[in-house]
Design a protein around this motif. Structure first.
Motif, short mmCIF file in Angstrom:
data_model
loop_
_atom_site.label_atom_id
_atom_site.label_comp_id
_atom_site.label_asym_id
_atom_site.label_seq_id
_atom_site.Cartn_x
_atom_site.Cartn_y
_atom_site.Cartn_z
N GLU A 1 55.86 42.92 35.27
CA GLU A 1 56.56 44.20 35.41
C GLU A 1 55.55 45.33 35.59
OE1 GLU A 1 60.15 46.72 33.31
OE2 GLU A 1 58.89 45.47 32.03
N SER A 2 54.47 45.29 34.83
CA SER A 2 53.40 46.29 34.98
C SER A 2 52.83 46.24 36.39
CB SER A 2 52.28 46.06 33.97
OG SER A 2 52.74 46.25 32.66
N VAL B 1 55.42 47.78 38.95
CA VAL B 1 55.52 49.24 38.85
C VAL B 1 54.23 49.89 39.36
CG1 VAL B 1 55.76 51.20 37.26
CG2 VAL B 1 57.23 49.18 37.01
N LEU B 2 53.10 49.33 39.02
CA LEU B 2 51.82 49.86 39.51
C LEU B 2 51.75 49.78 41.03
CD1 LEU B 2 49.02 51.01 38.96
CD2 LEU B 2 48.23 48.67 38.56
N GLU C 1 54.20 49.94 43.06
CA GLU C 1 55.13 50.93 43.60
C GLU C 1 54.58 52.35 43.53
OE1 GLU C 1 59.33 48.68 42.50
OE2 GLU C 1 58.63 50.32 41.23
N CYS C 2 53.93 52.69 42.43
CA CYS C 2 53.53 54.09 42.25
C CYS C 2 52.04 54.35 42.50
CB CYS C 2 53.96 54.60 40.88
SG CYS C 2 53.15 53.81 39.49
N GLU D 1 50.80 56.83 36.03
CA GLU D 1 52.22 56.92 36.35
C GLU D 1 52.97 55.64 35.96
OE1 GLU D 1 55.89 58.37 37.67
OE2 GLU D 1 54.03 59.39 37.09
N ALA D 2 52.35 54.50 36.17
CA ALA D 2 52.97 53.24 35.76
C ALA D 2 53.20 53.22 34.25
CB ALA D 2 52.11 52.06 36.18
N ARG E 1 56.15 55.46 33.41
CA ARG E 1 57.44 54.85 33.77
C ARG E 1 57.82 53.71 32.83
NH1 ARG E 1 57.55 54.36 40.37
NH2 ARG E 1 57.01 56.53 40.80
N LEU E 2 56.82 53.02 32.28
CA LEU E 2 57.09 51.88 31.40
C LEU E 2 57.02 52.25 29.92
CD1 LEU E 2 55.11 49.18 33.39
CD2 LEU E 2 57.59 49.38 33.19
N GLN F 1 48.23 53.99 29.23
CA GLN F 1 47.48 53.57 30.42
C GLN F 1 46.59 52.37 30.12
OE1 GLN F 1 43.90 54.30 30.96
NE2 GLN F 1 44.08 52.98 32.77
N ILE G 1 48.53 49.16 30.54
CA ILE G 1 48.70 48.75 31.93
C ILE G 1 47.41 48.10 32.43
CG2 ILE G 1 49.17 49.51 34.30
CD1 ILE G 1 51.60 49.67 32.44
#
Length: 55
Positions: free
Chosen positions: A8-9, A12-13, A15-16, A21-22, A25-26, A30, A33
């Motif tokens: 999932e990390s 999202v990483l 995507e952004c 930011e990841a 969002r989660l 940091q 992540i």
């Protein structure tokens, strides 16, 4: 820590394009992540992201 959280990390990483930011969002830090991505890279024995600093 399970593989699903790490994946999932990764998603999202991807995507952004931002570790910070990841994390936002989660709802985690940091470094969390970064740790997830590092563990995935170890598991796959490959770099998953090109890290270029603050760009």
């Amino acid at each position: 820590m399970n593989t699903l959280e790490k994946m999932e990390s990764f998603i999202v990483l991807a995507e952004c394009h931002s570790f910070t930011e990841a994390a936002r969002r989660l709802y985690c830090s940091q470094p969390t992540i970064s740790h997830h991505i590092n563990k995935l890279e170890e598991n796959f024995d490959s770099k998953l992201f090109h890290r270029s600093g603050k760009k």
